[in-house]
Design a protein around this motif. Structure first.
Motif, PDB file in Angstrom:
ATOM      1  N   GLY A  64      31.281  70.867  -6.962  1.00 39.09           N
ATOM      2  CA  GLY A  64      30.841  69.420  -6.813  1.00 39.09           C
ATOM      3  C   GLY A  64      30.951  69.212  -5.235  1.00 39.09           C
ATOM      4  O   GLY A  64      31.024  67.715  -5.059  1.00 39.09           O
ATOM      5  N   ARG A  65      30.909  69.922  -4.340  1.00 41.86           N
ATOM      6  CA  ARG A  65      30.911  69.513  -3.136  1.00 41.86           C
ATOM      7  C   ARG A  65      29.461  70.066  -2.059  1.00 41.86           C
ATOM      8  O   ARG A  65      29.287  71.078  -2.918  1.00 41.86           O
ATOM      9  CB  ARG A  65      32.138  69.995  -2.332  1.00 41.86           C
ATOM     10  N   GLY A 106      31.874  65.644  -1.103  1.00 35.67           N
ATOM     11  CA  GLY A 106      31.733  65.350  -2.417  1.00 35.67           C
ATOM     12  C   GLY A 106      33.013  65.011  -3.111  1.00 35.67           C
ATOM     13  O   GLY A 106      33.874  64.702  -2.403  1.00 35.67           O
ATOM     14  N   ARG A 107      32.991  65.410  -4.379  1.00 42.03           N
ATOM     15  CA  ARG A 107      34.162  65.109  -5.254  1.00 42.03           C
ATOM     16  C   ARG A 107      35.279  66.171  -4.842  1.00 42.03           C
ATOM     17  O   ARG A 107      35.144  67.215  -4.307  1.00 42.03           O
ATOM     18  CB  ARG A 107      33.939  65.319  -6.683  1.00 42.03           C
ATOM     19  N   ALA A 125      39.868  60.074  -0.144  1.00 43.00           N
ATOM     20  CA  ALA A 125      39.969  60.085  -1.505  1.00 43.00           C
ATOM     21  C   ALA A 125      40.803  58.639  -2.255  1.00 43.00           C
ATOM     22  O   ALA A 125      40.284  58.245  -3.159  1.00 43.00           O
ATOM     23  CB  ALA A 125      40.952  61.213  -2.155  1.00 43.00           C
ATOM     24  N   ARG A 128      38.370  55.873  -2.258  1.00 43.71           N
ATOM     25  CA  ARG A 128      37.362  55.840  -3.481  1.00 43.71           C
ATOM     26  C   ARG A 128      38.041  55.350  -4.849  1.00 43.71           C
ATOM     27  O   ARG A 128      37.614  54.530  -5.421  1.00 43.71           O
ATOM     28  CB  ARG A 128      36.932  57.139  -3.739  1.00 43.71           C
TER      29      ARG A 128
END
Length: 145
Positions: A64-65, A106-107, A125, A128
């Motif tokens: 996911g990055r 990304g995540r 992080a 977010r």
């Protein structure tokens, strides 16, 4: 850059830094860079001393990055199936790029611990998480050193 160029770079680096202290640093780095050969650990640390977690472009995508635009790949020796199409494989191996976690966005994978991340990544992080909870953050009020 060819596989032979990378092999010569590793040989030169090992000869230049032949000490107990340096070998301890390489062994510590091998613990961070799990799954990499000793040769690749030396190559990664030679090109990006602060690298702690590397993967190829597709590996980061699966997590996911994505690699940040303009980030330079760290060249390693990889099996022929993973090589850069512009390099020539030698004995089933070739040159392949990998990127460090810090060169991606990304995540953040759930198994990532704050201890394995750089401070700016930890801050991002947490920001977010705060934003998702409706809490505003102010980076100017946080020291990032």
């Amino acid at each position: 850059m060819t596989v032979e160029d990378l092999r010569r770079a590793v040989d030169a680096e090992v000869r230049r830094n032949w000490s107990d202290h340096q070998w301890t640093r390489w062994l510590d780095a091998a613990g961070d860079l799990r799954g990499q050969t000793f040769r690749n650990v030396v190559l990664i640390k030679l090109q990006m001393p602060d690298a702690v977690w590397v993967d190829g472009r597709s590996g980061w995508q699966r997590q996911g990055r994505r690699v940040v635009r303009g980030a330079s790949g760290i060249r390693i020796v990889a099996p022929g199936r993973d090589v850069d199409r512009h390099s020539e494989p030698v004995q089933g191996h070739g040159v392949a790029p990998v990127w460090d976690f810090a060169q991606t966005e990304g995540r953040i994978p759930p198994w990532t611990t704050a201890a394995s991340m750089r401070l700016p990544d930890v801050y991002a992080a947490l920001t977010r998480v705060a934003a998702e909870a409706g809490i505003a953050s102010n980076e100017d009020r946080c020291r990032m050193d």
